[in-house]
Write a protein that holds these residues in place. Structure first.
Motif: not given
Length: 444
Positions: A357, A364, A404-405, A407-411, A413-415
């Protein structure tokens, strides 16, 4: 218990501590930290820490497990040196994570790291870095050969400057690789080659770079801990610092114009950077080979070589003008590449976040392309680099989909931005911060 942290082997049961007890030992004269639930007193040893006293002190009173694993090529080897510092462990009732961190996210990231290691993504390809060094040396040779064959007309001198600036920028990315121990299997070889590249090819100090850069990675965009955002009152950054300055009526500079004088500041950076390269020292390393004079010798070898090569063409003052112009071009290249991934991101005081986090909030990515990879030294994958600082750069694109996967799982942000947007966001963020300062200065 705030002393040297020395402990001898004993049959007595290990002392247990709560997080509250550990967190009280976060001062310069009294520092504890936790690694894998083990409590260590680093108060005296921090002064001998190879990475410098500050980077390890930033984790005093905290869980340093993720940073410890991220920064060391062989954490199991380094743990041997921690044994004399062990004073106990966390009580069984205490969680493994401090400050209310998301335990599931921490565990998932550790699982990702285990997968990265098992798939060999932390192993470098020597040929890649050999060819990379070769293209830097080739640019240096071509720039000099250009003058030998065709002379020193204005157009050829400009072309020579552009080639030298390119080689300097690319050498900057290469020294970054060695500095992060991401090329050779042995730390010692990385350190030796790092000194050669940053010292002889660029004329800078390896100690100075290590001292500053690892702090940046340990606590990116954290005020008072990340030296990269210590602007010495020239700029106000982020959303909070401008308001703090405005409320206190601090006006060292006309900050509402900082997005404009940012461009002019590169002229000062060129001169300041030149002085810093040849005079920068660090007293936080104790090994003789890491003494400032050793770094100074490497740095001076660059300038000796440069003047030996270009004095016959331009004389002394002409050579000084040439290297100053090259530094000016390189400075712009370096600043835009590094700041487009950090300056527009969150900046705050210490928030005690978990590793993933914390790194994602401060970094980014820039879109991948052959040009972007080369232009930025693969630092367009700033997210992956910050999560796995010892990973060789040619593997960033392989781990990026996995990150990225997660990050998406845990909400989280991946910019990812275009190169153009990344650069324009630097100016936008400076203007936004300047406007926040002006509003607070006038109305709060």
């Amino acid at each position: 218990m705030g002393g040297g942290g020395q402990q001898t082997e004993s049959s007595e049961p290990a002392k247990v501590y709560t997080w509250e007890e550990v967190q009280r030992h976060c001062h310069r004269s009294d520092q504890w930290l936790v690694i894998d639930r083990k409590v260590y007193n680093i108060t005296q040893w921090a002064k001998r820490h190879p990475g410098g006293i500050r980077v390890i002190s930033h984790f005093a009173g905290e869980d340093a497990t993720e940073a410890f694993v991220a920064f060391h090529l062989d954490p199991n080897f380094v743990r041997k040196f921690l044994k004399p510092l062990l004073i106990g462990e966390l009580a069984p009732t205490e969680p493994s994570q401090d400050q209310g961190k998301n335990a599931v996210l921490v565990q998932d990231f550790q699982a990702l790291r285990d997968r990265v290691e098992s798939e060999g993504l932390l192993r470098a390809r020597p040929l890649f870095f050999s060819l990379y060094l070769g293209h830097i040396l080739l640019l240096e040779a071509l720039a000099l050969g250009l003058l030998w064959v065709w002379g020193t007309s204005w157009s050829l001198t400009l072309l020579c400057s552009l080639m030298l600036a390119t080689s300097q920028a690319q050498a900057g990315w290469l020294q970054h690789d060695y500095g992060h121990l991401s090329v050779c299997k042995k730390s010692g070889w990385n350190h030796k080659l790092h000194k050669f590249v940053i010292g002889h090819l660029k004329g800078a100090s390896a100690n100075w770079w290590n001292h500053r850069h690892f702090q940046h990675h340990a606590k990116p965009n954290v005020f008072s801990k990340d030296p990269d955002i210590n602007s010495l009152h020239v700029f106000v950054l982020g959303d909070k610092q401008p308001v703090e300055y405005g409320i206190k009526k601090l006006k060292y500079m006309p900050y509402h114009h900082q997005h404009q004088y940012f461009f002019l500041s590169k002229l000062l950076n060129t001169f300041h950077g030149f002085l810093y390269r040849i005079t920068s020292t660090s007293i936080e390393h104790t090994k003789p080979k890491d003494r400032p004079l050793y770094d100074l010798a490497w740095s001076m070898s660059f300038y000796l070589r440069f003047f030996c090569c270009y004095y016959p063409f331009f004389g002394f003052f002409g050579s000084v003008a040439l290297i100053s112009f090259v530094r000016f071009l390189e400075s712009h290249w370096f600043v835009w590449v590094t700041q487009m991934s950090h300056l527009p991101m969150e900046m705050d005081h210490e928030r005690h976040q978990d590793w993933l986090t914390m790194q994602l909030s401060a970094t980014c990515n820039i879109e991948q392309s052959t040009f972007n990879d080369w232009f930025s030294g693969h630092l367009n994958f700033q997210i992956e680099h910050h999560l796995f600082p010892t990973m060789p750069r040619h593997n960033y694109h392989l781990v990026a989909p996995l990150v990225r996967a997660l990050c998406e799982k845990h909400g989280v942000p991946y910019q990812v931005k275009t190169l153009q947007k990344g650069m324009t966001d630097v100016v936008r963020s400076l203007k936004k911060s300047g406007d926040l300062w002006l509003d607070a200065y006038l109305h709060k």
